[in-house]
Design an enzyme around this catalytic site. Structure first.
Site, short mmCIF file in Angstrom:
data_model
loop_
_atom_site.label_atom_id
_atom_site.label_comp_id
_atom_site.label_asym_id
_atom_site.label_seq_id
_atom_site.Cartn_x
_atom_site.Cartn_y
_atom_site.Cartn_z
CG HIS A 1 -1.95 4.77 -6.36
ND1 HIS A 1 -2.50 4.10 -7.42
CD2 HIS A 1 -1.05 3.91 -5.80
CE1 HIS A 1 -1.97 2.88 -7.49
NE2 HIS A 1 -1.10 2.74 -6.52
NE ARG B 1 -4.43 0.44 -6.03
CZ ARG B 1 -5.44 0.46 -6.90
NH1 ARG B 1 -6.70 0.35 -6.47
NH2 ARG B 1 -5.22 0.59 -8.19
CG HIS C 1 1.38 -4.78 -1.02
ND1 HIS C 1 2.18 -5.01 -2.10
CD2 HIS C 1 0.66 -3.67 -1.34
CE1 HIS C 1 1.97 -4.08 -3.04
NE2 HIS C 1 1.05 -3.25 -2.59
CD1 TRP D 1 1.12 -9.26 -1.72
CD2 TRP D 1 -0.71 -8.02 -1.45
NE1 TRP D 1 1.02 -8.41 -2.80
CE2 TRP D 1 -0.09 -7.64 -2.65
CE3 TRP D 1 -1.90 -7.37 -1.07
CZ2 TRP D 1 -0.60 -6.63 -3.49
CZ3 TRP D 1 -2.40 -6.37 -1.90
CH2 TRP D 1 -1.76 -6.02 -3.09
ZN1 ZEM Z 1 0.35 -1.47 -3.63
N1 ZEM Z 1 -0.68 -2.52 -5.05
N2 ZEM Z 1 2.01 -1.52 -4.79
N3 ZEM Z 1 1.30 -0.36 -2.25
N4 ZEM Z 1 -1.34 -1.43 -2.50
C1 ZEM Z 1 -1.97 -2.96 -4.95
C2 ZEM Z 1 -2.83 -2.83 -3.86
C3 ZEM Z 1 -2.50 -2.15 -2.70
C4 ZEM Z 1 2.17 -2.16 -5.99
C5 ZEM Z 1 1.12 -2.65 -6.79
O1 ZEM Z 1 1.35 -2.83 -8.14
C6 ZEM Z 1 -0.18 -2.91 -6.27
C7 ZEM Z 1 2.60 0.07 -2.31
C8 ZEM Z 1 3.54 -0.34 -3.24
C9 ZEM Z 1 3.25 -1.10 -4.37
C10 ZEM Z 1 -1.44 -0.86 -1.25
C11 ZEM Z 1 -0.53 0.00 -0.64
C12 ZEM Z 1 0.75 0.23 -1.14
C13 ZEM Z 1 -2.33 -3.65 -6.14
C14 ZEM Z 1 -3.69 -4.27 -6.40
C15 ZEM Z 1 -1.22 -3.64 -6.96
C16 ZEM Z 1 -1.14 -4.29 -8.32
C17 ZEM Z 1 -4.68 -3.21 -6.88
C18 ZEM Z 1 -6.04 -3.82 -7.10
O2 ZEM Z 1 -6.16 -4.70 -7.98
O3 ZEM Z 1 -6.98 -3.44 -6.38
C19 ZEM Z 1 3.57 -2.18 -6.35
C20 ZEM Z 1 4.21 -2.80 -7.59
C21 ZEM Z 1 4.24 -1.54 -5.33
C22 ZEM Z 1 5.71 -1.32 -5.19
C23 ZEM Z 1 6.51 -2.22 -4.73
C24 ZEM Z 1 2.86 1.00 -1.25
C25 ZEM Z 1 4.20 1.73 -1.05
C26 ZEM Z 1 1.70 1.11 -0.52
C27 ZEM Z 1 1.39 1.92 0.69
C28 ZEM Z 1 2.31 2.36 1.53
C29 ZEM Z 1 -2.68 -1.28 -0.63
C30 ZEM Z 1 -3.14 -0.94 0.78
C31 ZEM Z 1 -3.34 -2.10 -1.55
C32 ZEM Z 1 -4.66 -2.83 -1.38
C33 ZEM Z 1 -5.81 -2.03 -1.96
C34 ZEM Z 1 -7.15 -2.70 -1.81
O4 ZEM Z 1 -8.08 -2.21 -2.46
O5 ZEM Z 1 -7.29 -3.68 -1.09
#
Ligand code: ZEM
Length: 292
Positions: A50, A46, A174, A190
């Protein structure tokens, strides 16, 4: 001798960075039984995403080059809540390899995490240069808002230069990790095995009946109607799944893990390079996954 010499800024002579060794050192610190589901891998993915996903192809601003998330206000943007955990985790690696830039370190850590948790090999090269002040920060609002719909997700990813197929492939990340109530306000993972990278995300979204669940903070998310697991989906994700143009890629990746790995690897490699002014002579690494 030149008398102004001592007044010139000291150029730090750091030895060339051994990126293979950095990969191994990051791989070594992923596992931690006291953190989340036992791995820092997901939060590092993440962080890498970001750092990169702020790119705007028209103004050519943002992206991973400057590692601008080190500075406020970007470090304080709501979307980045919780990522201090990931940045702090990497500080000892940065201290051990002073020659690596933060942008290179963060993107490399994303690659390490994906590979070590069972994902595809991702081509990566160094070449990012740290920004020196908050002037490198990107404006708030460049990352997706999980409470919005598929048209918003398209706007955000089209701005980075991605197409529908790449958007769906990238969202398959995810499979890893979870939502935290004190970070995004959403709650739960997820997939049943959030420390294993696979096409499980696509199987889960296609294979379950989703119902809305209200959250204590006033928001809501989707949960599995027929099970009492904490498996969830974000509002934006079910909107994407129900979109005619996105759906074929969800179906494709649910059926074909090899195709998912291939497409994800390319798209994630591209994501990590957004906004980086490579000279063109950087070595491209395809790291061997450790057997740890
Ligand atoms: Zn995420 N992501 N993401 N994401 N994401 C979260 C967590 C993680 C969206 C999103 O709002 C959120 C991509 C695309 C998108 C990861 C990787 C990638 C979380 C939760 C949210 C709300 C955060 C938390 O509470 O800790 C949305 C709307 C997306 C667009 C469709 C893409 C592209 C990613 C990588 C290629 C990962 C690995 C996590 C888990 C983080 C963790 O701490 O476990």
């Amino acid at each position: 001798h030149n008398s102004t010499h001592s007044l010139a800024p000291q150029k730090t002579e750091s030895k060339p960075v051994d990126y293979e060794q950095v990969y191994k050192d990051i791989a070594d610190i992923l596992e931690d039984n006291d953190y989340d589901d036992g791995s820092f891998g997901p939060v590092l993915v993440r962080l890498a995403w970001h750092a990169s996903g702020t790119y705007d192809k028209d103004s050519k601003t943002g992206g991973s080059n400057a590692a601008s998330m080190r500075f406020a206000p970007e470090s304080e943007h709501g979307a980045n809540a919780g990522l201090k955990v990931a940045r702090d985790l990497l500080e000892p690696i940065k201290a051990k390899y002073p020659g690596i830039s933060y942008g290179d370190l963060w993107t490399l850590a994303g690659v390490v995490a994906i590979q070590e948790l069972g994902g595809p090999t991702i081509a990566w090269r160094p070449g990012r240069t740290d920004g020196v002040s908050a002037q490198s920060c990107t404006p708030d609002g460049r990352l997706p808002d999980a409470g919005k719909k598929e048209d918003h997700i398209r706007d955000i990813f089209y701005r980075m230069g991605f197409n529908d197929q790449e958007i769906v492939a990238l969202t398959g990340a995810h499979a890893l990790g979870r939502c935290h109530t004190d970070r995004s306000g959403f709650d739960g993972p997820w997939s049943e095995q959030p420390t294993i990278f696979s096409n499980e995300y696509f199987k889960v979204i296609a294979g379950r009946k989703w119902v809305k669940k209200d959250l204590p903070n006033g928001g809501w998310q989707w949960v599995d109607k027929n099970s009492d697991t904490t498996i969830m989906m974000l509002p934006a994700e079910i909107s994407m799944y129900n979109d005619k143009a996105f759906r074929p890629y969800f179906d494709l990746y649910a059926k074909d893990n090899d195709r998912f790995f291939e497409d994800f690897s390319k798209a994630f490699g591209t994501l990590m390079e957004l906004g980086v002014p490579f000279k063109g002579d950087e070595k491209v690494y395809r790291f061997k996954t450790t057997n740890a």
